[in-house]
Design a protein around this motif. Structure first.
Motif, mmCIF file in Angstrom:
data_model
loop_
_atom_site.group_PDB
_atom_site.id
_atom_site.type_symbol
_atom_site.label_atom_id
_atom_site.label_comp_id
_atom_site.label_asym_id
_atom_site.label_seq_id
_atom_site.Cartn_x
_atom_site.Cartn_y
_atom_site.Cartn_z
ATOM 1 N N ASN A 38 35.409 39.184 48.077
ATOM 2 C CA ASN A 38 36.440 39.672 46.725
ATOM 3 C C ASN A 38 36.869 38.322 46.802
ATOM 4 O OD1 ASN A 38 35.637 41.744 46.463
ATOM 5 N ND2 ASN A 38 37.065 43.845 47.055
ATOM 6 N N VAL A 233 50.394 39.917 32.994
ATOM 7 C CA VAL A 233 50.175 41.592 32.144
ATOM 8 C C VAL A 233 51.521 41.726 31.655
ATOM 9 C CG1 VAL A 233 49.683 44.053 32.408
ATOM 10 C CG2 VAL A 233 48.874 42.557 33.629
ATOM 11 N N GLY A 274 42.273 41.122 25.257
ATOM 12 C CA GLY A 274 42.644 41.744 26.330
ATOM 13 C C GLY A 274 41.940 41.434 27.355
ATOM 14 N N PHE A 275 40.661 41.064 26.526
ATOM 15 C CA PHE A 275 39.364 40.264 27.950
ATOM 16 C C PHE A 275 40.556 39.777 28.996
ATOM 17 C CE2 PHE A 275 35.646 38.375 29.504
ATOM 18 C CZ PHE A 275 36.034 39.679 30.829
ATOM 19 N N VAL A 277 43.471 38.752 29.575
ATOM 20 C CA VAL A 277 44.398 39.349 30.773
ATOM 21 C C VAL A 277 43.258 39.784 31.538
ATOM 22 C CG1 VAL A 277 46.167 40.690 30.563
ATOM 23 C CG2 VAL A 277 45.809 39.690 28.540
ATOM 24 N N PHE A 278 42.885 40.973 31.743
ATOM 25 C CA PHE A 278 41.880 41.398 32.483
ATOM 26 C C PHE A 278 41.286 41.252 33.630
ATOM 27 C CE2 PHE A 278 37.786 43.501 32.993
ATOM 28 C CZ PHE A 278 38.380 44.554 33.943
ATOM 29 N N VAL A 281 44.103 38.820 35.145
ATOM 30 C CA VAL A 281 44.635 39.740 36.658
ATOM 31 C C VAL A 281 43.538 40.268 37.623
ATOM 32 C CG1 VAL A 281 46.094 42.281 36.921
ATOM 33 C CG2 VAL A 281 46.119 40.578 34.608
ATOM 34 N N LEU A 282 42.429 40.866 36.936
ATOM 35 C CA LEU A 282 41.607 40.792 37.980
ATOM 36 C C LEU A 282 41.490 39.773 39.321
ATOM 37 C CD1 LEU A 282 39.527 43.133 39.186
ATOM 38 C CD2 LEU A 282 37.515 41.202 37.781
ATOM 39 N N ASN A 285 44.462 39.707 41.677
ATOM 40 C CA ASN A 285 44.112 41.289 42.530
ATOM 41 C C ASN A 285 42.931 41.362 43.705
ATOM 42 O OD1 ASN A 285 46.164 42.438 41.648
ATOM 43 N ND2 ASN A 285 44.710 43.702 40.022
ATOM 44 N N LEU A 286 42.124 39.697 43.641
ATOM 45 C CA LEU A 286 40.717 40.028 44.245
ATOM 46 C C LEU A 286 41.202 38.775 45.392
ATOM 47 C CD1 LEU A 286 37.949 40.365 42.262
ATOM 48 C CD2 LEU A 286 38.732 42.003 43.837
ATOM 49 N N ASP A 289 43.767 40.401 47.827
ATOM 50 C CA ASP A 289 43.215 41.244 48.688
ATOM 51 C C ASP A 289 42.708 40.177 49.587
ATOM 52 O OD1 ASP A 289 42.908 43.958 48.440
ATOM 53 O OD2 ASP A 289 40.826 43.440 48.757
#
Lengths: 295, 317
Positions: A38, A233, A274-275, A277-278, A281-282, A285-286, A289
């Motif tokens: 990840n 975000v 939007g994509f 941003v998505f 952020v992904l 987050n990965l 993690d």
């Protein structure tokens, strides 16, 4: 202990050994991180987004605010990779410039949030007593006002601008880092090596800065990674609602404000910002993690 | 138990005091001052403004204004809206049912789905289902809610014309429950998705913690049906940490509701806050901010109480 005594101790070989293990630790940390699937996916996304947004405007020399009515409503194609918007501005160029702003706001607000939170948490945990009680009640108050309501209020009070937005988001994000840092300091305070530092006569501020802080930052780094994603975000939501980055400066959020009007005729305007941003952020987050598992 | 609740309530008074101070002083620094809304209105003369300033006590020092506001607020009087002169409490009360309807529906939907998904992926750990759910929840946690709203409007409203995408009912038609529910579907799904990803992860990890315990092995060894083991022995214990998190999520939903209400033109409190802030309708802004914060404080207490009720190991005195 008398400083001359410390000097007299036969330390050099021991010091070298310590440095060695330190280096090995760092290597294994990196390799652990790079073996984490990840984390690698997340890092790749983030590197790609950063490189494209930072270098893109240099290679793709278009102006994000140039209005060209001939290009009005053109869909994605060779001249306009992501199409053109309702004023004929090149959507791809605007995405690149907007990305620079998103990353800047995300980074600055993360630094502000972790900075304020880290200092307050460290002081609170280290000094304890009534100051600790008072500071933690301030944290409770700040956490009780639902974040978006607080952010919008703050954004009206502060003068509009990219730096203000970063400051506002940072100011609403210091509470969790403060709690984290405080609990870290409380856990580390009774350990033997802290006692040892006291015993050799280190001043308290030095123990806090040099002995405790380096051992306490790991969870803060993980939190910082995730905070940066959340800040991006948050900036997008605020700009989308019209309380963030103001047009004509492009931001991923304010590019979506108008998109709703042209949802049928120019759907690409609603999809691309939007994509971005998505996936950004992904990515955060990965990586967050992966850092948590590797540390 | 009663003393525990009373004690928690009493302890929250200084907290509420702090919250009102922060909100009041922030709102006091709104650009153009508290009367900004009237400054831009051509029909309001400087004399009228002066009169209003004195009438509303805005010429007094801030802390005096705060004390007077607080004294009225504890008696349920939050002032009057600059928009139409009605009592703020009344203006807000008009919008509360819409927000409660949306939040209630979204909360129920996300909790039910989170339990189904979380339990299934915990008992079928590392299966294809678990894997797909994991990937989806990463996506869900990274999805900006307003973008999801726009995409949903684009697909189900603009392209397929399946469902309405704005408001609580069809304009010009008398209220009907069916019509209202049709309007509710899309915003509810979007708002539920906002918390679903997180919640299903909580349920999953809490279930996994419990399933590894000795008493679950004992239950299986007794020859109980797997269904009874999972639903009675495992789920009951896994519920304890999850319920607290879910209660706190309800507070988090408030911010999500603000965005959803704005995207879907849903006439709730969040939308009212947004509109009032744009107009500079200062008393309404302060009123809503205080009310949602009070709600969060109350939900925190509910979470604490639930935790104590559900877990007999916790003593609440």
């Amino acid at each position: 202990m008398d400083p001359s005594l410390v000097d007299a101790l036969p330390t050099p070989p021991a010091l070298n050994a310590a440095e060695d293990t330190d280096l090995r630790d760092r290597r294994t940390f990196l390799s652990r991180l790079l073996r984490h699937r990840n984390a690698v996916i997340g890092l790749s996304i983030l590197v790609a987004v950063c490189v494209v947004c930072l270098l893109g405007p240099i290679l793709w020399a278009k102006n994000p605010t140039t209005i060209d009515f001939a290009a009005f409503g053109k869909g994605p194609g060779i001249h306009h990779l992501m199409g053109a918007d309702d004023l004929g501005r090149d959507e791809f160029t605007r995405i690149l410039y907007g990305g620079r702003i998103s990353i800047l706001v995300g980074f600055l607000s993360m630094v502000i949030g972790i900075g304020i939170g880290g200092v307050i948490g460290a002081v609170s945990g280290w000094l304890g007593g009534s100051l600790d009680f008072l500071l933690m009640r301030v944290v409770d108050v700040a956490l009780s006002i639902p974040s978006l309501f607080l952010l919008l209020l703050l954004s009206v009070v502060f003068p509009p601008g990219v730096l203000s937005i970063a400051l506002i988001i940072g100011l609403s994000n210091w509470m969790r880092p403060a709690r984290l840092m405080r609990s870290q300091v409380l856990t580390i305070k009774p350990r033997e090596y802290v006692e040892a530092a006291h015993a050799i006569g280190s001043p308290p501020w030095r123990i806090l800065l040099r002995t405790i802080t380096p051992n306490a930052v790991a969870p803060l780094v993980v939190n910082g990674t995730i905070l940066m994603g959340q800040a991006i975000v948050t900036e997008a939501v605020m700009s989308f609602l019209g309380f963030g980055v103001q047009p004509p400066t492009p931001s991923w959020g304010n590019m979506l404000t108008n998109a709703q009007t042209f949802i049928v005729s120019m759907p690409w305007l609603a999809i691309f910002p939007g994509f971005m941003v998505f996936i950004t952020v992904l990515g955060f987050n990965l990586v967050g993690d992966g850092l948590r598992d590797a540390m | 138990m009663a003393t525990f609740i009373v004690r928690r309530l009493v302890l929250s008074i200084p907290l509420l005091f702090g919250i009102t101070v922060v909100i009041f002083f922030l709102a006091h620094h709104l650009p153009g001052g508290p009367l900004a809304m009237y400054l831009n209105t051509a029909s309001v003369t400087p004399e009228q403004l002066q009169h209003l300033t004195v009438q509303l006590g805005l010429d007094k020092p801030v802390y005096v204004q705060y004390a007077e506001w607080l004294a009225r607020a504890v008696r349920g009087d939050l002032g009057h809206s600059f928009g139409d002169g009605r009592a703020v409490v009344e203006v807000i009360a008009d919008r509360v049912p819409a927000t409660l309807e949306l939040m209630g529906a979204a909360f129920t939907l996300s909790v039910v789905l989170a339990f189904c998904i979380g339990i299934l992926s915990a008992i079928r750990r590392d299966s294809l289902f678990d894997y797909v759910v994991t990937v989806l929840s990463y996506a869900g946690m990274s999805m900006p809610i307003f973008w999801l709203g726009i995409l949903v409007i684009m697909e189900f409203g603009a392209r397929l014309h399946w469902l309405p995408t704005a408001g609580m009912g069809t304009p010009g038609q008398p209220f009907s429950l069916a019509d209202n529910l049709r309007h509710l579907v899309l915003p509810t799904c979007v708002l539920a998705a906002f918390t679903l990803a997180q919640e299903s992860r909580y349920v999953r990890s809490s279930m996994l913690d419990v399933i590894g315990q000795d008493y679950i092995r004992t239950a299986r060894a007794k020859g109980l049906a797997e269904r009874a083991v999972v639903l009675k022995h495992a789920l009951r214990n896994a519920l304890i940490p999850v319920v607290t998190v879910l209660t706190l999520d309800a507070a988090y939903l408030l911010s999500g509701a603000l965005v959803t209400e704005t995207v879907f033109a849903w006439p709730g409190m969040g939308r009212l806050f947004y509109d009032s802030l744009r107009e500079g309708n200062y008393p309404v802004v302060v009123g809503i901010a205080v009310m949602v914060s009070v709600l969060v404080v109350l939900l925190n207490i509910v979470a604490d109480v639930l935790y104590a009720v559900l877990d007999p190991r916790i003593k609440y005195n």
